[in-house]
Design a protein around this motif. Structure first.
Motif, PDB file in Angstrom:
ATOM      1  N   SER A 424      -4.223   3.637   5.583  1.00  0.00           N
ATOM      2  CA  SER A 424      -4.273   3.528   4.128  1.00  0.00           C
ATOM      3  C   SER A 424      -4.737   2.139   3.697  1.00  0.00           C
ATOM      4  N   LEU A 427      -8.543   1.849   4.416  1.00  0.00           N
ATOM      5  CA  LEU A 427      -9.384   2.583   3.475  1.00  0.00           C
ATOM      6  C   LEU A 427      -9.420   1.921   2.098  1.00  0.00           C
ATOM      7  N   ASN A 428      -8.313   1.296   1.719  1.00  0.00           N
ATOM      8  CA  ASN A 428      -8.220   0.673   0.406  1.00  0.00           C
ATOM      9  C   ASN A 428      -8.653  -0.788   0.400  1.00  0.00           C
ATOM     10  N   ASP A 430      -7.077  -3.206   1.730  1.00  0.00           N
ATOM     11  CA  ASP A 430      -5.869  -3.990   1.499  1.00  0.00           C
ATOM     12  C   ASP A 430      -5.521  -4.816   2.739  1.00  0.00           C
ATOM     13  N   TYR A 460     -15.355  -0.995   6.780  1.00  0.00           N
ATOM     14  CA  TYR A 460     -14.217  -1.182   5.877  1.00  0.00           C
ATOM     15  C   TYR A 460     -14.054  -2.627   5.407  1.00  0.00           C
TER      16      TYR A 460
END
Length: 539
Positions: A424, A427-428, A430, A460
């Motif tokens: 997660s 993908l973000n 972060d 990414y």
């Protein structure tokens, strides 16, 4: 392959457990217990790609080819390794007429067409649609300019698959062992819909085994023999039992208790077992590295600061004192032992190794200049994200200590997350640094370079470099059939990464395994996943 990820490919030396002694299918125990170091998140290759997924599918599914003892493509669902026609642009595969799915359906050419169309779609979540680049219309499809139905893969009849390329791809045969190119059963896709691959029961399998007992969240599953597989005589085991073991000490204990037949160990545990008679080393064409987030506004958007991060890391100390498992320092993103440059006769990673690899004084200077150029003031706060395996945490702490000690004003926080949490964050966007792994898909540097193109769905960290993209595009198209120009492109790509530093290599993967001496016939591939399908237990 990332995380994996992640390695299917050819050209490096292979470590193989000698298949000596007598095979048995009548021993008291005709199953082996294996481990994975992270959770199984999906069995749908069109929607997911990581190390655990691919390891599981490598032993339960089958593509056109499989890698043999010499790590070369060998016939699997296809009856032979075919030679291209039309000046290298057309491949025509003939499928085995007795190949079937685990539900009894015959395997057909359309099953490959269906799977590839799903996987090349711009909406696929696996991040692997780029691997189809070079097949007719694949790039236009991933860019949403054409329909997946226009992909250059055709079922000429029930057992004949034809693939049309846009340009010659000398490594195309090597790619055909990848799980990304496995077929998918249309009956299962229609029957299970959105549930397809989310649990073991929501999938049919065309390989020697079928996955059972995985409900989508549990940390153990079993591969049971597929009675519909066409080559029953080649399969000797009834079961492959998998469990998730993240801690090396736990893996060692389970091996000693005979609850694991093949245990992966790292760090202090591996260091203390280097003389163990059951220990083997698997040298893999894979690199553990830091993916840096180079988005505008992120702390490491400035090149000099990224260069400083790399130069402050003493990789020899990392591999000797932290890993202590036979792993070797990595100074290039491309792994050593992957491929030899045919124009120079040298190992590709060795010949492109930067001259400066550890220089704290230079790192401090670059960091100070980079911080000034970036306009950042005060403490530079960053986070390093990784999974929650013990070894990953240890490596993160080493990086954290190195950065804090030597780079003025740098404050690095460690975030250790479960696999889904790391995915997660990835993908973000972060993260500032992400601990990641790439195992080559096939024995060619382009297998590493692909995911750093600015148009690649797995970019990414949002690396975007016009020179890098141009060199990659030339290698993949106009220079693909010109050995001299192709390898010049490869060297240019690696040297560009050495300068722009969107990724910081840490160490080459050398796995330490404690292996039951009775376990024989395992194919341990330096590129790709290990193959247990023909394994057996000696008497």
């Amino acid at each position: 392959m990332k995380k994996l990820l992640l390695s299917l490919m050819v050209g490096a030396s292979t470590v193989l457990l000698a298949a000596c002694g007598t095979k048995t299918s009548s021993s008291k125990r005709n199953s082996v217990s294996l481990m994975q170091t992270s959770e199984l998140l999906s069995l749908d290759t069109s929607e997911h790609a990581d190390f655990t997924t691919w390891n599981t599918l490598e032993n339960s599914m089958e593509g056109l080819y499989r890698a043999n003892k010499a790590n070369e493509p060998a016939p699997a669902s296809a009856t032979s390794v075919v030679k291209p026609t039309d000046h290298g642009l057309t491949y025509t595969f003939h499928l085995r007429k007795n190949a079937k799915w685990s539900n009894g359906d015959p395997l057909t050419a359309q099953d490959f067409v269906t799977a590839w169309r799903r996987s090349v779609s711009p909406t696929t979540k696996s991040g692997y649609n780029y691997i189809f680049s070079g097949i007719k219309n694949a790039d236009a499809i991933t860019a949403s300019k054409k329909s997946p139905k226009t992909l250059g893969a055709y079922a000429l009849n029930k057992h004949t698959l034809q693939v049309k390329l846009e340009h010659p791809m000398p490594y195309f045969d090597k790619m055909m062992v990848l799980p990304a190119f496995f077929p998918e059963n249309p009956t299962a896709l229609k029957k299970f819909g959105s549930k397809y691959g989310t649990q073991s029961k929501y999938l049919y399998y065309n390989g020697p085994f079928k996955v059972t007992g995985w409900n989508g969240t549990n940390d153990s599953w079993t591969l049971k023999r597929n009675n519909h597989y066409y080559d029953q005589k080649a399969i000797h085991l009834d079961e492959l039992k998998y469990s998730v073991v993240k801690d090396a000490n736990t893996a060692h204990e389970l091996f000693d208790q005979k609850k694991l037949d093949d245990a992966t160990i790292t760090g202090v545990t591996a260091k203390g077992l280097q003389q163990n008679k059951d220990l083997i080393h698997e040298r893999k064409a894979g690199t553990y590295y830091l993916r840096l987030n180079v988005r505008n506004g992120k702390p490491l958007a400035t090149q000099k600061m990224r260069q400083a991060i790399s130069l402050v890391l003493n990789r020899k100390q990392l591999t000797k004192d932290v890993l202590a498992d036979g792993s070797q320092p990595a100074y290039t993103y491309t792994a050593p032992d992957l491929a030899k440059d045919p124009t120079t006769g040298k190992d590709f990673a060795t010949e492109t190794k930067p001259s400066d690899t550890y220089n704290v004084a230079k790192a401090k200077q670059l960091w100070t200049e980079g911080v000034k150029e970036s306009g950042q003031k005060g403490t530079v706060k960053m986070a390093i994200v990784g999974d929650d395996q013990t070894i990953t945490k240890n490596v993160a702490q080493f990086v954290q200590a190195s950065v804090k000690k030597s780079l003025p004003g740098a404050d690095l926080t460690v975030r250790s997350l479960p696999a889904k949490g790391q995915q997660s964050a990835e993908l973000n966007g972060d993260f500032d640094m992400e601990q990641i792994f790439w195992l080559a898909d096939f024995a060619d540097p382009i297998s590493f370079m692909g995911i750093l193109q600015s148009s690649n769905p797995q970019d990414y960290g949002k690396y975007k470099d016009a020179y890098f993209d141009k060199q990659y595009q030339e290698a993949e198209s106009s220079h693909a059939a010109d050995v001299k120009q192709y390898w010049q492109n490869m060297r240019n790509l690696q040297e560009r990464l050495n300068t722009t530093m969107p990724v910081v290599p840490l160490y080459q993967m050398v796995e330490s395994h404690l292996v039951n001496p009775r376990l024989k016939g395992v194919l341990r591939h330096p590129v790709g996943e290990d193959d247990y399908t023909r394994a057996y237990l000696n008497e």
